[in-house]
Structure formats: structure tokens, C-alpha cells
Design a protein around this motif. Structure first.
Motif, mmCIF file in Angstrom:
data_model
loop_
_atom_site.group_PDB
_atom_site.id
_atom_site.type_symbol
_atom_site.label_atom_id
_atom_site.label_comp_id
_atom_site.label_asym_id
_atom_site.label_seq_id
_atom_site.Cartn_x
_atom_site.Cartn_y
_atom_site.Cartn_z
ATOM 1 N N GLY A 129 0.842 -1.190 0.000
ATOM 2 C CA GLY A 129 0.000 0.000 0.000
ATOM 3 C C GLY A 129 0.870 1.229 0.000
ATOM 4 O O GLY A 129 2.050 1.153 -0.329
ATOM 5 N N GLY A 130 0.277 2.348 0.393
ATOM 6 C CA GLY A 130 1.043 3.586 0.427
ATOM 7 C C GLY A 130 0.611 4.527 -0.675
ATOM 8 O O GLY A 130 -0.338 4.257 -1.410
ATOM 9 N N ASP A 135 7.152 4.839 -5.993
ATOM 10 C CA ASP A 135 8.045 4.415 -4.903
ATOM 11 C C ASP A 135 8.204 2.892 -4.855
ATOM 12 O O ASP A 135 9.197 2.384 -4.355
ATOM 13 C CB ASP A 135 7.469 4.833 -3.539
ATOM 14 C CG ASP A 135 7.608 6.325 -3.306
ATOM 15 O OD1 ASP A 135 8.384 6.957 -4.044
ATOM 16 O OD2 ASP A 135 6.932 6.840 -2.402
ATOM 17 N N LYS A 136 7.182 2.178 -5.310
ATOM 18 C CA LYS A 136 7.151 0.732 -5.045
ATOM 19 C C LYS A 136 7.223 -0.123 -6.306
ATOM 20 O O LYS A 136 7.213 -1.346 -6.206
ATOM 21 C CB LYS A 136 5.864 0.377 -4.288
ATOM 22 C CG LYS A 136 5.588 1.283 -3.088
ATOM 23 C CD LYS A 136 5.659 0.593 -1.745
ATOM 24 C CE LYS A 136 5.823 1.591 -0.628
ATOM 25 N NZ LYS A 136 4.638 1.846 0.156
ATOM 26 N N ALA A 155 -3.375 4.697 -1.877
ATOM 27 C CA ALA A 155 -3.611 5.546 -3.046
ATOM 28 C C ALA A 155 -3.018 4.912 -4.304
ATOM 29 O O ALA A 155 -3.518 5.114 -5.414
ATOM 30 C CB ALA A 155 -3.003 6.922 -2.811
ATOM 31 N N TYR A 158 -5.127 3.461 -7.017
ATOM 32 C CA TYR A 158 -5.907 4.276 -7.958
ATOM 33 C C TYR A 158 -5.149 4.552 -9.247
ATOM 34 O O TYR A 158 -5.764 4.795 -10.286
ATOM 35 C CB TYR A 158 -6.393 5.551 -7.266
ATOM 36 C CG TYR A 158 -7.221 5.193 -6.049
ATOM 37 C CD1 TYR A 158 -8.362 4.407 -6.197
ATOM 38 C CD2 TYR A 158 -6.831 5.547 -4.770
ATOM 39 C CE1 TYR A 158 -9.095 4.010 -5.091
ATOM 40 C CE2 TYR A 158 -7.555 5.155 -3.657
ATOM 41 C CZ TYR A 158 -8.686 4.381 -3.827
ATOM 42 O OH TYR A 158 -9.408 3.973 -2.735
ATOM 43 N N ASP A 241 -9.576 4.759 1.460
ATOM 44 C CA ASP A 241 -9.310 3.505 2.178
ATOM 45 C C ASP A 241 -9.923 2.372 1.358
ATOM 46 O O ASP A 241 -10.799 2.617 0.509
ATOM 47 C CB ASP A 241 -9.959 3.552 3.579
ATOM 48 C CG ASP A 241 -9.465 2.428 4.505
ATOM 49 O OD1 ASP A 241 -8.508 1.718 4.125
ATOM 50 O OD2 ASP A 241 -10.040 2.279 5.598
ATOM 51 N N LEU A 268 -5.548 6.394 4.005
ATOM 52 C CA LEU A 268 -5.078 7.555 4.774
ATOM 53 C C LEU A 268 -5.313 7.259 6.255
ATOM 54 O O LEU A 268 -6.185 7.832 6.905
ATOM 55 C CB LEU A 268 -5.870 8.785 4.329
ATOM 56 C CG LEU A 268 -5.433 10.149 4.846
ATOM 57 C CD1 LEU A 268 -4.243 10.638 4.056
ATOM 58 C CD2 LEU A 268 -6.561 11.156 4.725
#
Ligand code: AMP
Length: 345
Positions: A129-130, A135-136, A155, A158, A241, A268
Motif C-alpha cells: 500500500g502507500g 516508490d514501489k 492511493a 488508484y 481507504d 489515509l
């Protein structure tokens, strides 16, 4: 910034006196270190008072190494940086024939993020997640070669929705990462890896208020909080969420896992109204560990915060102390602070 208070804490933990020097190099340090008796402990001042530390200045590394016979690094969270205290000093000590070893924490980090995930008990389920796909994405790419299932939340999900052609309203997305997301979806399909995206979301309408946060940005108020199973997010709302259907699906996957890697919150989670998803997966990971004997490895950062907040920190197998370092390690990168060690176990 000073480490002086740390000396006191260290003394309490060790149950013995800890001397403190208000510098990390130079004559005074050498003199104090030279007077140490077997069993004595001396803590040096924070190396970051010197710009040479982050610049990995060789002359500075030489000065640091002056008082060292052996080098032990236990700062996994800083191992992705080639700084004088994480890399340069090790090289100097090694050149002199001194040993450079991993500390006990570093050893555990390498065991769990490295060896355990190299040959995981299967099924191996990854929960990511995150905020950002960017970044991932390298972690996703690498884990698509290793895992049976990837469950995506936060997020980040999305941007994948956008890649599937859905509307994302005011959700946090990275439109320039749509191609990257599409490539990950294609790779998952080609390799037969389950790639789960949220089936429902908690959405709300973000409204700017007059208040400013610590960074001087307007505080956002979220109104009309509700669950939505529509893959198209309403134009005026943001996904904040994962919803209950998604929680159930992800919890079922987690319950069937023998190895679990979790990095990044599902929403969040700092706002209670959007923390249910993260709390529910935290509980599922803890249950799988306690009841099914699954190995659960938490890849640092916010997932560790969420587990601790839910008082489940001691119910998982391992929580990494690294943020950026854990991610880079999971990407398969060589960490300079690890590469510099001759003895890692
Ligand atoms: P990361 O550092 O990439 O793991 O992101 C963690 C941050 O992402 C946390 O501060 C979360 O509040 C935030 N986050 C997760 N999901 C969402 C979301 N759906 N919308 C906005 N922020 C989110």
C-alpha cells in the motif's frame, strides 16, 4: 541533534557507565578512546555535525577509523546510503585487516528481508500500500517473480484503476505512471500471479479549509464519507481507504498464506475514518502469524506504525526498522552499508 542524552539512556540499558565525547574525531576522542579499559563504553557525538559524513569524504573516514580495531554496523535504516560512517570507515578498517561485521539487528534484517524472502514458504502473499506507485514499482516488479499473490491498497491502487480505464475523481494518482502500472498488470497475468486490486473503497469529498498544516498547506476536511463499490470514483470524491469487501478478500488471501510481506498502509490511516482497512489487514496478518504459523515480515515505515498503534507489533514475525533501506533491499539493490561488511552473520 546531540547524542548526549543517548549516552544516559544507553548507560541505563547496559547497567554501566557510558562515557561521552562531544566530537567524533580528533585528539580528544583519540585520547579518551585510548584510555578505555576492557568493558568500558564510550559514545561519540553525532557524525552528522560534519558535512563530510554524508559526502563520504575519505579523509573523514580515515579520521573516524583512527580509534577502531573492528567495525560493527547495526544501522540497517541507514545502510542504503554510502556515508563515511556506514561505508567509508568500513573500507578503511578492512584495508587494515580489521573485521567489519553486521550487528545483531542488522543480521536479523538481512535474515528476514533477505534469506526468508529468497526461499519463502508458500503461498507467499505480498500486501503493498502507500501513496505512490513510483516508490514501489521496482519492489512490485521483483516480487512478481517470487510471490503467488500481490494485494494492492492505498492511493497506489488508484493509479492501477486509471490504467484500467476507470475514473479516479480526486484520488491521489500518478497519471505519468499509468504505463508502468499497465506493465505490472501484464506481467502478473503472464506469470499467473494473482494481482488483487480493491473491489470497493471508502470515498469522501475533500474540502480545503482555512487552517494550515505544519508545512503551511491548507488542511483538508473530508466530507460525506461513504463506501463505494463503483470502480469509477465520483468526480468530486477521493478514494481514501479500501472498503469492507476488499478487506474480506484480502483477509482471506492473508489467512491462506505461509509467508506474508506487508509494506504500506491501505489508506489515509492517520485519519480514524480511513484507518479501518489498514487495521483490518494488520489484524489479519497478526492472526495468520499466531494461528496458522505463517511468517509475517513487515517492510518498515507506516505499516510498522499502524501495527504498533493497533498493539499488534509483537504478533508478527519481524518488523523492519528501515524505511527507504528496506524498500531498496526488497528491490534487490545492493546496499552500500551491507556490501562494506565482511561478516554478515
Ligand atoms: P508510503 O510512504 O508511500 O508508504 O505512503 C504512506 C502514506 O500514504 C501515508 O501517509 C498514508 O496516509 C498515505 N495514503 C495511503 N493511502 C492513501 C489514499 N488513498 N489517499 C491519500 N493518501 C493515502
Amino acid at each position: 541533534m546531540s547524542l548526549r542524552p543517548v549516552a544516559q539512556k544507553l548507560a541505563d540499558l547496559l547497567g554501566r557507565h557510558v562515557a561521552f565525547a562531544d566530537d567524533c574525531i580528533g585528539e580528544k576522542v583519540e585520547k579518551t578512546a585510548g584510555a578505555l579499559q576492557p568493558g568500558d563504553v564510550l559514545l561519540l557525538e553525532n557524525v552528522r555535525y560534519y558535512n563530510e559524513e554524508e559526502a563520504n569524504d575519505p579523509a573523514f573516514a580515515q579520521k573516524l577509523a583512527k580509534v577502531a580495531d573492528v567495525y560493527v554496523n547495526d544501522a540497517f535504516g541507514a545502510a542504503h546510503r554510502a556515508h563515511a560512517s556506514t561505508e567509508g570507515v568500513a573500507r578503511v578498517v578492512a584495508q587494515r585487516g580489521g573485521q567489519c561485521a553486521a550487528g545483531l539487528l542488522m543480521e536479523r534484517e538481512l535474515k528476514f528481508l533477505g534469506d526468508e524472502l529468497e526461499k519463502p514458504a508458500r503461498p507467499f502473499v505480498v500486501l503493498l500500500g502507500g501513496a505512490k506507485v513510483s516508490d514501489k514499482i521496482q519492489v512490485i516488479d521483483r516480487l512478481l517473480d517470487k510471490a503467488e499473490a500481490l494485494l494492492i491498497g492505498g492511493a497506489m491502487a488508484y493509479t492501477f484503476r486509471l490504467a484500467q480505464g476507470y475514473k479516479t475523481g480526486k484520488s491521489l494518482v500518478e497519471p505519468d505512471k499509468v504505463d508502468v502500472a499497465k506493465a505490472a498488470l501484464a506481467k502478473a497475468k503472464q506469470r499467473g500471479v494473482k494481482f488483487l486490486l480493491p473491489a470497493d473503497d471508502v470515498v469522501a469529498v475533500p474540502v480545503k479549509t482555512d487552517k494550515l498544516d505544519k508545512k503551511g498547506k491548507p488542511v483538508i476536511d473530508y466530507q460525506n464519507v461513504r463506501v463505494s463499490a463503483d470502480m469509477n470514483c465520483p468526480d468530486d470524491a477521493a478514494g481514501l481507504d479500501i472498503g469492507p469487501k476488499t478487506v474480506a478478500a484480502y483477509a482471506a488471501e492473508i489467512a491462506g498464506a505461509k509467508t506474508i510481506l506487508w509494506n504500506g498502509p491501505m489508506g489515509l490511516f492517520e485519519d480514524k475514518r480511513f484507518a479501518d482497512g489498514t487495521n483490518a489487514v494488520a489484524r489479519a496478518v497478526a492472526d495468520a502469524t499466531q494461528k496458522n504459523g505463517a511468517k509475517s515480515i513487515i517492510g518498515g515505515g507506516d505499516s510498522v506504525k499502524a501495527l504498533n498503534k493497533a498493539r499488534l507489533g509483537d504478533k508478527v514475525t519481524f518488523m523492519s526498522t528501515g524505511g527507504g533501506a528496506s524498500l531498496e533491499f526488497l528491490e534487490g539493490k545492493v546496499l552500500p552499508g551491507v556490501a562494506a561488511l565482511s561478516d554478515k552473520s
